[in-house]
Motif scaffolding. Structure first.
Motif, PDB file in Angstrom:
ATOM      1  N   MET A 286       1.553   8.988  -6.263  1.00  0.00           N
ATOM      2  CA  MET A 286       2.146  10.319  -6.227  1.00  0.00           C
ATOM      3  C   MET A 286       2.981  10.559  -7.481  1.00  0.00           C
ATOM      4  SD  MET A 286       3.426  11.192  -2.336  1.00  0.00           S
ATOM      5  CE  MET A 286       3.900  12.850  -2.860  1.00  0.00           C
ATOM      6  N   LEU A 287       3.753   9.562  -7.861  1.00  0.00           N
ATOM      7  CA  LEU A 287       4.632   9.683  -9.021  1.00  0.00           C
ATOM      8  C   LEU A 287       3.831   9.808 -10.312  1.00  0.00           C
ATOM      9  CD1 LEU A 287       7.518   9.402 -10.280  1.00  0.00           C
ATOM     10  CD2 LEU A 287       7.113   6.922 -10.292  1.00  0.00           C
ATOM     11  N   SER A 288       2.816   8.957 -10.481  1.00  0.00           N
ATOM     12  CA  SER A 288       2.112   8.879 -11.757  1.00  0.00           C
ATOM     13  C   SER A 288       0.997   9.907 -11.898  1.00  0.00           C
ATOM     14  CB  SER A 288       1.525   7.471 -11.949  1.00  0.00           C
ATOM     15  OG  SER A 288       0.644   7.128 -10.887  1.00  0.00           O
ATOM     16  N   LEU A 289       0.327  10.246 -10.797  1.00  0.00           N
ATOM     17  CA  LEU A 289      -0.814  11.164 -10.882  1.00  0.00           C
ATOM     18  C   LEU A 289      -0.438  12.615 -10.610  1.00  0.00           C
ATOM     19  CD1 LEU A 289      -3.628   9.059  -9.162  1.00  0.00           C
ATOM     20  CD2 LEU A 289      -3.081   9.261 -11.588  1.00  0.00           C
ATOM     21  N   GLY A 290       0.831  12.865 -10.309  1.00  0.00           N
ATOM     22  CA  GLY A 290       1.254  14.240 -10.060  1.00  0.00           C
ATOM     23  C   GLY A 290       0.995  15.139 -11.254  1.00  0.00           C
TER      24      GLY A 290
ATOM     25  N   GLY B  52     -11.193  12.805  -0.019  1.00  0.00           N
ATOM     26  CA  GLY B  52     -12.225  12.109  -0.770  1.00  0.00           C
ATOM     27  C   GLY B  52     -11.798  10.754  -1.276  1.00  0.00           C
ATOM     28  N   ARG B  53     -10.526  10.520  -1.412  1.00  0.00           N
ATOM     29  CA  ARG B  53     -10.067   9.215  -1.896  1.00  0.00           C
ATOM     30  C   ARG B  53     -10.007   8.184  -0.776  1.00  0.00           C
ATOM     31  NH1 ARG B  53      -5.861  10.556  -6.799  1.00  0.00           N
ATOM     32  NH2 ARG B  53      -6.834  12.527  -7.359  1.00  0.00           N
ATOM     33  N   TYR B  54      -9.774   8.644   0.451  1.00  0.00           N
ATOM     34  CA  TYR B  54      -9.627   7.688   1.550  1.00  0.00           C
ATOM     35  C   TYR B  54     -10.945   7.416   2.276  1.00  0.00           C
ATOM     36  CZ  TYR B  54      -8.280   5.503   5.912  1.00  0.00           C
ATOM     37  OH  TYR B  54      -8.197   4.656   6.968  1.00  0.00           O
ATOM     38  N   PHE B  55     -11.585   8.447   2.807  1.00  0.00           N
ATOM     39  CA  PHE B  55     -12.735   8.228   3.690  1.00  0.00           C
ATOM     40  C   PHE B  55     -13.936   7.591   2.980  1.00  0.00           C
ATOM     41  CE2 PHE B  55     -10.346  11.396   6.162  1.00  0.00           C
ATOM     42  CZ  PHE B  55     -10.264  10.707   7.363  1.00  0.00           C
TER      43      PHE B  55
ATOM     44  N   ARG C  14     -10.965   0.750   1.392  1.00  0.00           N
ATOM     45  CA  ARG C  14     -10.183   1.592   2.306  1.00  0.00           C
ATOM     46  C   ARG C  14      -8.744   1.731   1.841  1.00  0.00           C
ATOM     47  NH1 ARG C  14      -8.875  -0.199   8.569  1.00  0.00           N
ATOM     48  NH2 ARG C  14      -7.523   1.553   9.115  1.00  0.00           N
ATOM     49  N   TRP C  15      -8.093   0.611   1.536  1.00  0.00           N
ATOM     50  CA  TRP C  15      -6.670   0.662   1.223  1.00  0.00           C
ATOM     51  C   TRP C  15      -6.409   1.130  -0.204  1.00  0.00           C
ATOM     52  CZ3 TRP C  15      -3.933   0.952   5.307  1.00  0.00           C
ATOM     53  CH2 TRP C  15      -4.349   0.305   6.473  1.00  0.00           C
ATOM     54  N   THR C  16      -7.323   0.840  -1.129  1.00  0.00           N
ATOM     55  CA  THR C  16      -7.191   1.419  -2.470  1.00  0.00           C
ATOM     56  C   THR C  16      -7.332   2.927  -2.409  1.00  0.00           C
ATOM     57  OG1 THR C  16      -8.078  -0.596  -3.494  1.00  0.00           O
ATOM     58  CG2 THR C  16      -8.113   1.416  -4.818  1.00  0.00           C
ATOM     59  N   GLY C  17      -8.278   3.398  -1.581  1.00  0.00           N
ATOM     60  CA  GLY C  17      -8.455   4.836  -1.412  1.00  0.00           C
ATOM     61  C   GLY C  17      -7.222   5.498  -0.830  1.00  0.00           C
ATOM     62  N   LEU C  18      -6.589   4.830   0.141  1.00  0.00           N
ATOM     63  CA  LEU C  18      -5.372   5.394   0.732  1.00  0.00           C
ATOM     64  C   LEU C  18      -4.256   5.475  -0.300  1.00  0.00           C
ATOM     65  CD1 LEU C  18      -3.904   6.432   3.228  1.00  0.00           C
ATOM     66  CD2 LEU C  18      -3.303   4.068   3.798  1.00  0.00           C
ATOM     67  N   ALA C  19      -4.117   4.431  -1.120  1.00  0.00           N
ATOM     68  CA  ALA C  19      -3.092   4.462  -2.169  1.00  0.00           C
ATOM     69  C   ALA C  19      -3.372   5.588  -3.163  1.00  0.00           C
ATOM     70  CB  ALA C  19      -3.035   3.111  -2.885  1.00  0.00           C
ATOM     71  N   CYS C  20      -4.635   5.729  -3.573  1.00  0.00           N
ATOM     72  CA  CYS C  20      -4.996   6.783  -4.528  1.00  0.00           C
ATOM     73  C   CYS C  20      -4.786   8.179  -3.951  1.00  0.00           C
ATOM     74  CB  CYS C  20      -6.457   6.625  -4.952  1.00  0.00           C
ATOM     75  SG  CYS C  20      -6.758   5.265  -6.100  1.00  0.00           S
ATOM     76  N   ALA C  21      -4.847   8.299  -2.622  1.00  0.00           N
ATOM     77  CA  ALA C  21      -4.646   9.609  -1.992  1.00  0.00           C
ATOM     78  C   ALA C  21      -3.265  10.174  -2.304  1.00  0.00           C
ATOM     79  CB  ALA C  21      -4.841   9.510  -0.481  1.00  0.00           C
ATOM     80  N   GLY C  22      -2.319   9.300  -2.666  1.00  0.00           N
ATOM     81  CA  GLY C  22      -0.997   9.781  -3.057  1.00  0.00           C
ATOM     82  C   GLY C  22      -1.064  10.742  -4.224  1.00  0.00           C
ATOM     83  N   GLY C  23      -1.980  10.480  -5.171  1.00  0.00           N
ATOM     84  CA  GLY C  23      -2.137  11.395  -6.299  1.00  0.00           C
ATOM     85  C   GLY C  23      -2.610  12.763  -5.858  1.00  0.00           C
ATOM     86  N   GLY C  24      -3.474  12.793  -4.830  1.00  0.00           N
ATOM     87  CA  GLY C  24      -3.928  14.073  -4.303  1.00  0.00           C
ATOM     88  C   GLY C  24      -2.812  14.842  -3.622  1.00  0.00           C
ATOM     89  N   VAL C  25      -1.937  14.128  -2.911  1.00  0.00           N
ATOM     90  CA  VAL C  25      -0.819  14.781  -2.235  1.00  0.00           C
ATOM     91  C   VAL C  25       0.108  15.442  -3.253  1.00  0.00           C
ATOM     92  CG1 VAL C  25       1.233  14.396  -0.800  1.00  0.00           C
ATOM     93  CG2 VAL C  25      -0.920  13.244  -0.233  1.00  0.00           C
ATOM     94  N   SER C  26       0.429  14.716  -4.312  1.00  0.00           N
ATOM     95  CA  SER C  26       1.294  15.310  -5.344  1.00  0.00           C
ATOM     96  C   SER C  26       0.583  16.453  -6.052  1.00  0.00           C
ATOM     97  CB  SER C  26       1.729  14.250  -6.359  1.00  0.00           C
ATOM     98  OG  SER C  26       0.608  13.674  -7.001  1.00  0.00           O
ATOM     99  N   GLY C  27      -0.746  16.385  -6.131  1.00  0.00           N
ATOM    100  CA  GLY C  27      -1.508  17.468  -6.729  1.00  0.00           C
ATOM    101  C   GLY C  27      -1.526  18.727  -5.881  1.00  0.00           C
ATOM    102  N   ILE C  28      -1.188  18.604  -4.609  1.00  0.00           N
ATOM    103  CA  ILE C  28      -1.009  19.775  -3.744  1.00  0.00           C
ATOM    104  C   ILE C  28       0.404  20.327  -3.894  1.00  0.00           C
ATOM    105  CG2 ILE C  28      -0.952  20.589  -1.349  1.00  0.00           C
ATOM    106  CD1 ILE C  28      -2.964  18.363  -0.683  1.00  0.00           C
TER     107      ILE C  28
ATOM    108  N   VAL D  28       0.841  -1.202   0.000  1.00  0.00           N
ATOM    109  CA  VAL D  28       0.000   0.000   0.000  1.00  0.00           C
ATOM    110  C   VAL D  28       0.878   1.255   0.000  1.00  0.00           C
ATOM    111  CG1 VAL D  28      -1.689   1.342   1.314  1.00  0.00           C
ATOM    112  CG2 VAL D  28      -1.943  -1.140   1.122  1.00  0.00           C
ATOM    113  N   PHE D  29       1.957   1.238   0.811  1.00  0.00           N
ATOM    114  CA  PHE D  29       2.865   2.381   0.834  1.00  0.00           C
ATOM    115  C   PHE D  29       3.519   2.576  -0.528  1.00  0.00           C
ATOM    116  CE2 PHE D  29       7.307   3.860   1.405  1.00  0.00           C
ATOM    117  CZ  PHE D  29       7.028   5.166   1.808  1.00  0.00           C
ATOM    118  N   GLY D  30       3.975   1.485  -1.142  1.00  0.00           N
ATOM    119  CA  GLY D  30       4.568   1.587  -2.471  1.00  0.00           C
ATOM    120  C   GLY D  30       3.576   2.103  -3.502  1.00  0.00           C
ATOM    121  N   SER D  31       2.327   1.653  -3.399  1.00  0.00           N
ATOM    122  CA  SER D  31       1.292   2.119  -4.323  1.00  0.00           C
ATOM    123  C   SER D  31       0.966   3.590  -4.077  1.00  0.00           C
ATOM    124  CB  SER D  31       0.030   1.268  -4.170  1.00  0.00           C
ATOM    125  OG  SER D  31       0.270  -0.065  -4.567  1.00  0.00           O
ATOM    126  N   PHE D  32       1.006   4.024  -2.816  1.00  0.00           N
ATOM    127  CA  PHE D  32       0.825   5.438  -2.485  1.00  0.00           C
ATOM    128  C   PHE D  32       1.894   6.274  -3.183  1.00  0.00           C
ATOM    129  CE2 PHE D  32       1.677   9.199   0.067  1.00  0.00           C
ATOM    130  CZ  PHE D  32       0.409   9.670   0.392  1.00  0.00           C
TER     131      PHE D  32
END
Length: 480
Positions: free
Chosen positions: A98-102, A340-343, A214-228, A90-94
């Motif tokens: 971040m890398l791919s959705l930035g 929105g990706r996690y909760f 839950r865990w797919t949402g957490l991984a996808c949240a990485g894209g939101g972090v890079s988008g910030i 999950v951490f690697g996917s996060f």
């Protein structure tokens, strides 16, 4: 132990019920003894089954060797549902997200800067093809990436994709012509994004079932972090060091993410012997009415999703908002997207994945018509729209994979999701040029673009609701 016989198919699961033992007075004792002896032998040969099952209905639907469910939802026994390797994945996917959705989550900033500097004077509809082709490649390539993931695992996919994304950041600094951006941004960046993003999402599904949302949402949240991070970094760097060095700094920042993604994204299922046919997409999945309706819904949802992602900064500048806040709006949108990706993904495991998806689309629809359309240059309404739409659209991104995963077996998940991504790709390919044409048709104003976004979400919500009804009927509180 009382033997059992299966009689119910629940999605892709076969649920057993207790075998009705016949009245000894009505059957020959020796015949009954033969039946129970045969069933006892089968139980001994299949120790993983908690109850005895020979479900012909499951074998007819899924083929010989189909998994027989023991009474727990979604073959719980087949998934680790946690552990060090699962959480590291999950951490690697996060990091992979971040890398791919930035890039894709910062399109509004790139679109605004490029069309006002390197490509100043280029019609909006023409410039839209740069970002449309990029988004198209990001999803379309998944139709081949998914089957390769199922067959070979994520190792080489993530490695090659990481190199392509880092190369994109390097090449962007040299781009000053239209075809430069098509090649470096749209093609190289799009293929790299597809390789890493598809593998990141598919890998999580190997480790979780009950808590997959839950865990797919957490991984996808990485894209939101890079988008910030990316919009704020560009806003700070561009006036100081210019375009070329700003993109190189972003590339260096992504090196660590690439390393983590390559170290920790791992599949769990063993590699399968493959032929060319086994790695090619299989469109037979669309014979399933629910899958077909869901794919159409995803098309319209993505048609609406990428318009704010691509044009929010340009819209803000067009109504007189200063450049600082215009760039920050993208960061605000992605901050909402992180939540929105996690909760909602977490809640989807309890409310039902399709139910949560419909609610998320409704939030996007309401914020578009209720906040963005009447906003004008009202700072409060625009900021509120960015945050609320970000929350709803983030849910849409993270819930699509788990909705698709509910319609197929795990070993075919990457292929199903990748095929769905291909449908999404045609929405993103046409969305940006259509949006640019709509702006031109409205004399440079954005009201037509906003209505187009809202209508797209309305149609998407209708098709997702139709997909749910095919499985649950008109039962309001059904969990699906």
């Amino acid at each position: 132990m009382i033997p059992s016989e299966p009689n119910t198919t629940n999605g892709n699961l076969c649920i057993s019920k207790p075998l009705q033992i016949p009245n000894p007075a009505l059957v020959n004792a020796s015949q009954y003894a033969n039946v129970t002896t045969a069933q006892a032998t089968k139980t001994a040969n299949e120790p993983k089954l908690a109850t005895l099952s020979t479900d012909l209905k499951c074998e007819e639907e899924w083929g010989a060797g189909a998994p027989i469910h023991t009474g727990k939802d979604e073959d719980y026994e087949e998934y680790p549902e946690g552990g060090v390797r699962a959480y590291l994945c999950v951490f690697g996917s996060f990091c992979g997200c971040m890398l791919s959705l930035g890039l894709i989550n910062s399109l509004a900033v790139f679109q605004s800067y490029i069309t006002s500097h390197q490509l100043a004077g280029t019609p909006a509809s023409s410039a839209g093809w740069i970002f449309g082709i990029y988004a198209f490649m990001s999803f379309f390539c998944g139709i081949q990436v998914g089957p390769i993931f199922d067959a070979k695992g994520p190792k080489w996919l993530v490695a090659i994709g990481s190199l392509l994304i880092l190369l994109t950041y390097l090449l962007l600094g040299f781009c000053n012509a239209y075809w430069h951006f098509i090649l470096a941004f749209s093609i190289v960046g799009g293929v790299g994004t597809s390789l890493v993003f598809t593998s990141s999402i598919a890998a999580v599904s190997h480790w979780f079932s009950v808590e997959r949302g839950r865990w797919t949402g957490l991984a996808c949240a990485g894209g939101g972090v890079s988008g910030i991070i990316i919009p704020l970094a560009l806003h700070a760097l561009l006036p100081q060091i210019g375009w070329a060095w700003s993109t190189r700094v972003l590339g260096l920042m992504n090196v660590l993410l690439a390393i983590c993604a390559n170290l920790f994204i791992r599949g769990r299922l063993p590699a399968k012997p493959t032929t060319r046919a086994s790695t090619m997409p299989n469109l037979v999945m669309f014979k399933d009415k629910t899958m077909l309706l869901a794919a159409i819904a995803v098309f319209f949802v993505d048609w609406g999703l990428f318009i704010p992602l691509g044009y929010l900064t340009s819209y803000a500048l067009s109504v007189g908002i200063d450049q600082s806040l215009s760039y920050q709006l993208v960061a605000i949108l992605n901050a909402g997207s992180c939540l929105g990706r996690y909760f909602p993904g977490y809640m989807a495991d309890f409310l039902g994945r399709f139910n949560a998806m419909i609610l998320a689309i409704t939030v996007c629809l309401a914020s578009t018509f209720g906040l963005w359309l009447p906003a004008g240059n009202n700072h409060i309404l625009i900021i509120a729209f960015a945050a609320i739409f970000g929350f709803g659209s983030g849910s849409g991104i993270s819930l699509v994979p788990v909705c698709v995963g509910q319609l197929c077996q795990t070993e075919e998940y990457a292929r199903y999701y990748a095929t769905c991504c291909t449908v999404m790709s045609f929405a993103t390919l046409t969305g940006f040029p259509v949006a640019g044409a709509v702006i031109g048709a409205c004399g440079g104003e954005y009201w037509g673009l906003i209505i187009f976004t809202g209508v797209s979400y309305t149609i998407g919500a209708a098709f997702f609701l139709a997909a749910r009804i095919t499985k649950t009927g008109w039962v309001l509180y059904a969990k699906f």
